[in-house]
Scaffold this motif. Structure first.
Motif, PDB file in Angstrom:
ATOM      1  N   ASN A  42       0.842  -1.193   0.000  1.00 49.68           N
ATOM      2  CA  ASN A  42       0.000   0.000   0.000  1.00 49.68           C
ATOM      3  C   ASN A  42       0.887   1.256   0.000  1.00 49.68           C
ATOM      4  N   ALA A  43       0.755   2.063  -1.050  1.00 53.10           N
ATOM      5  CA  ALA A  43       1.585   3.263  -1.182  1.00 53.10           C
ATOM      6  C   ALA A  43       1.215   4.317  -0.150  1.00 53.10           C
ATOM      7  N   ALA A  44      -0.085   4.424   0.187  1.00 57.56           N
ATOM      8  CA  ALA A  44      -0.519   5.417   1.166  1.00 57.56           C
ATOM      9  C   ALA A  44       0.108   5.144   2.530  1.00 57.56           C
ATOM     10  N   LEU A  45       0.176   3.866   2.918  1.00 58.03           N
ATOM     11  CA  LEU A  45       0.804   3.499   4.181  1.00 58.03           C
ATOM     12  C   LEU A  45       2.285   3.872   4.175  1.00 58.03           C
ATOM     13  N   CYS A  46       2.939   3.672   3.041  1.00 60.15           N
ATOM     14  CA  CYS A  46       4.359   4.018   2.923  1.00 60.15           C
ATOM     15  C   CYS A  46       4.573   5.518   3.091  1.00 60.15           C
ATOM     16  N   ILE A  47       3.702   6.321   2.492  1.00 57.38           N
ATOM     17  CA  ILE A  47       3.817   7.779   2.622  1.00 57.38           C
ATOM     18  C   ILE A  47       3.585   8.189   4.070  1.00 57.38           C
ATOM     19  N   PHE A  48       2.599   7.558   4.716  1.00 62.18           N
ATOM     20  CA  PHE A  48       2.273   7.873   6.109  1.00 62.18           C
ATOM     21  C   PHE A  48       3.470   7.580   7.021  1.00 62.18           C
ATOM     22  N   VAL A  49       4.043   6.381   6.864  1.00 62.25           N
ATOM     23  CA  VAL A  49       5.180   5.987   7.702  1.00 62.25           C
ATOM     24  C   VAL A  49       6.408   6.824   7.376  1.00 62.25           C
ATOM     25  N   PHE A  50       6.627   7.093   6.085  1.00 62.73           N
ATOM     26  CA  PHE A  50       7.758   7.925   5.687  1.00 62.73           C
ATOM     27  C   PHE A  50       7.689   9.302   6.348  1.00 62.73           C
TER      28      PHE A  50
END
Length: 420
Positions: A42-50
């Motif tokens: 999930n790209a959105a999760l990656c952006i959130f964690v980043f």
């Protein structure tokens, strides 16, 4: 044929934003690969964690900014006194004195008026670079590109695929030229909405199974809270509007909490009015940006605001234990070491030197002009100094002949003659 543009699956080549976008792509790719090990793609999760990781790395900078704000609460009465002292005095001398006294005040407390701008100078370019990444995710995250590649390969082998794809394109997405390769196809279909993916499968019946499977996987990768896709642009007409609303609300909470440590000002002081306006302006600006950009930018902003809220709660407790006098002493020592290293001179001496240099420059310029006048004119010669009662008249360069002045009337005649 209408004018159409070739679009390539390329990363941003802008001088400043390009390298930052490349670095963000590497970071998000690493996170994506890490979560993929656990079956989470999930790209959105990656952006959130980043965003959380990036903000965590910036904690020292934010904490230093908060301590500067604490210093400002002690400095503010003296700063207001300086502003009141020179209120309404707009002449150059007064403005220079006010600037000098203000600079001396900052030196007294060992503070830097520009230190509060550093977090914004860091976060704003990152937001712009992240926009580049979200707009072209397949170019930065190879694992996601491979999903699009399945559909692109199936489309590329179809007859008339260029005209068919161009007929499905909406908005400002550039259209394909004849013979467009798979990278160009990926760049186009990466902008497609869920509805467009359904139309894409219908447009190529022989490849519909491959396109449908790729579309379902892309929808999973780009999914945001089960309500929209990361590449969608929020609209008032559907559920995506909730993203800018959440971003604006969390920004308001974060700003309000951070204002708790702002220096208190009395009456209708300009600084107090600015603080109040910031608590209104920042949420509005955040909502506007998130309404204009893809949902991914809203995710970045929401994550940043949530982290700021948690961070500010912790900072507020920590700052209550800070000894301001000890903080001032340490800042003064650090500032003194920096000035000694740079071989800076005290503010007052610097202003005095500047004034002297400026005066000397004017005097030198006048002397040079007089010398030029003397050399360019053959009928000029150095005059003489005359005294008339209590007046001293210096006749620097006169026309041929010497004035013999004995009273005020003669002086007037002399000046009249000069005008002629």
């Amino acid at each position: 044929m209408n004018l159409i543009l070739l679009v390539m699956l390329n990363q941003s080549n802008r001088k400043i934003v390009g390298p930052i976008a490349w670095l963000l792509g590497k970071c998000i790719t690493a996170l994506y690969n890490f979560f993929s090990m656990f079956g989470i793609e999930n790209a959105a999760l990656c952006i959130f964690v980043f965003t959380f990781i990036m903000r965590a790395l910036m904690i020292p900078i934010y904490y230093r900014q908060q301590k500067t704000t604490l210093l400002m609460s002690r400095m503010n009465p003296e700063l207001q006194a300086i502003q009141e002292k020179y209120k309404g005095k707009n002449d150059t001398a007064s403005q220079q004195k006010m600037a000098m006294e203000t600079q001396e005040l900052y030196q007294k407390y060992g503070s830097n008026p520009m230190s509060g701008c550093l977090p914004l100078l860091i976060t704003f370019p990152i937001m712009i670079a992240l926009y580049e990444v979200i707009q072209n995710i397949p170019a930065y995250i190879p694992a996601i590109k491979n999903i699009y590649l399945q559909a692109a390969d199936a489309i590329h082998g179809q007859s008339g695929y260029v005209d068919t794809l161009n007929g499905l394109i909406t908005g400002n997405t550039a259209k394909l030229v004849s013979g467009a390769d798979v990278n160009s196809i990926i760049d186009v279909i990466s902008k497609f909405t869920k509805a467009q993916w359904q139309n894409l499968a219908s447009a190529f019946p022989s490849a519909s199974d491959t396109i449908t499977a790729a579309g379902a996987q892309i929808a999973k990768v780009n999914n945001v809270f089960g309500i929209c896709q990361i590449t969608d642009t929020p609209k008032f007409t559907n559920i995506t509007i909730i993203i800018p609303l959440i971003a604006a609300f969390t920004q308001w909470l974060a700003t309000k909490l951070s204002m708790a440590n702002q220096p208190q000002t009395a009456g209708n002081d300009q600084a107090a009015a600015m603080n109040k306006s910031m608590n209104i302006f920042m949420p509005i600006m955040t909502g506007f940006f998130c309404l204009t950009f893809p949902v991914g930018i809203g995710i970045y902003w929401i994550a940043g605001n949530l982290f700021m809220l948690i961070q500010q709660l912790i900072f507020n407790k920590m700052l209550k234990k800070v000894d301001v006098d000890e903080l001032i002493k340490k800042n003064q020592e650090k500032a003194a070491k920096k000035r000694a290293k740079r071989k800076d001179i005290p503010t007052t001496e610097a202003f005095n030197r500047y004034a002297n240099v400026s005066t000397k420059s004017i005097a030198t310029m006048d002397t040079e002009n007089l010398e030029k006048t003397k050399k360019s004119s053959g009928n000029y010669k150095k005059g003489v100094t005359k005294r008339v009662k209590d007046y001293k008249i210096t006749d620097y360069y006169r026309k041929e002949g010497e004035y013999h002045t004995t009273d005020i009337a003669a002086v007037a005649n002399m000046l009249k003659k000069d005008d002629e």
